[in-house]
Design a protein around this motif. Sequence first.
Motif, PDB file in Angstrom:
ATOM      1  N   HIS A  67       0.879  -1.170   0.000  1.00 40.63           N
ATOM      2  CA  HIS A  67       0.000   0.000   0.000  1.00 40.63           C
ATOM      3  C   HIS A  67       0.912   1.215   0.000  1.00 40.63           C
ATOM      4  N   ASP A 104      -9.397  -6.184   4.108  1.00 42.33           N
ATOM      5  CA  ASP A 104     -10.112  -7.168   3.295  1.00 42.33           C
ATOM      6  C   ASP A 104     -10.006  -8.539   3.949  1.00 42.33           C
ATOM      7  N   THR A 131      -7.679  -0.818   2.881  1.00 37.36           N
ATOM      8  CA  THR A 131      -8.304   0.270   2.134  1.00 37.36           C
ATOM      9  C   THR A 131      -8.421   1.472   3.059  1.00 37.36           C
TER      10      THR A 131
END
Length: 430
Positions: A87, A128, A135
Amino acid sequence: MTRLDRSRRSFLKASAALAGTTPLIAGLLHAQSNEASGPLIAYVGTFSSPLRDMLPTQVDLPPGNGRGIHLFRVNRDTGAMTSAGVHEMGTSPSFLALNAAGTRLYSANETARVGKDKEGTVSAFSVDRADGHPTLLNTVPSGGAGPTYLSIHPSGRFMFVANYFGGSVAVLPILPDGRLGNATDVKNDAGKIGPSKATNAPPGSFAFSGHDRTHAHMIEADPSGRFVLHVDLGLDRIFVWKFNERTGVLTPSEWPAVSLPPGDGPRHFHFHPNGRWLYSLQEEGSTIVLFDYDARAGRLAARQTVSTLPPGFAGSNFCSEILVSADGCFVYAGNRLHDSIGIFSVGRDGDLTFMDEEWTRGNYPRSFSFDPTGRFLYCCNQRADNIAVFEVNRKTGGLRFTGHYLPVGNPSAIVFLDLAEMDGMGAERR
């Protein structure tokens, strides 16, 4: 029923039928069953941009070789990890924390600079459930410059932040959907700065890192959640606060602070599983101090001091991380420059005895963590740009290098999420 459901049911039936054959087969089937229902994920926080606007006394200046939060899938049997993505973040998410349900991940963004006070930030992520990928939910100011540590109150409703460069600690509310609110309280450290020479420094040490101003380095609630402790390295003090779970406000306790030897620089601490002993690690003094902890009053009383280094060591060293094993039998302390993990046994009264040391297989071990089983220890070697994996001997506390290295730029923290375990623990938490 889908083909996946039928396959999983058949596998579980076979597991049950064979589980009684041999411990080896049963263990393998159990591991495969876990992996079938969800992987073990590791999140690694990194320095992904250089530290800027620093005082000339700042000695730790990572160049920012990381890319953000790195994800790995962990082999439960060998401890090896394989990359599962990144990320991307350019604000150095150098410390990470997971909520108890494993549904939210939080990062302290140390090189972020927002507002007129150039505050750092803290980010919240949803996770997730299939692959662990985060996210972004939101990002809020941390209440000071250079957030370096996060922890979650046992209630799950508040986040505590230590701002190293700002010399402050903050309380952030965790909203029902996992996002963070603006700070309900910010405390700015104040007092007399300790000397540049640590009282307990090894012979010939030039270690000097934080005695130029206030530096809040860690904040965490005690096991009950009634009191919150935080350390300031520059002030050589551990502060103890009463915490109001309704308002999210800190107030001084009856015993509001204890002092460490001048210049030694408390950095991190860890409670023993019994909640009665606290072990404080001093960055510049290279010591561990054992405190007796009165949970009713929030009172600390020092009882023992030991060096983190082997007998006869001379020169400079900066301590980094301290962990107590889950069974409470061993304490592990990180040494930077000496690049080792000191291993100590815990006696009946909590006293420590030096047992051994293990080379970290890399330069400047900033932190380390156990996997969820406590079988493996993962060491983040900040300047070596790698993570080294060690197998833990549960009987002796010893560490054995597995031969596994993970290339990660400027790794600073690692946390684990077992998606198989979370999958069976309660969908009602999601």
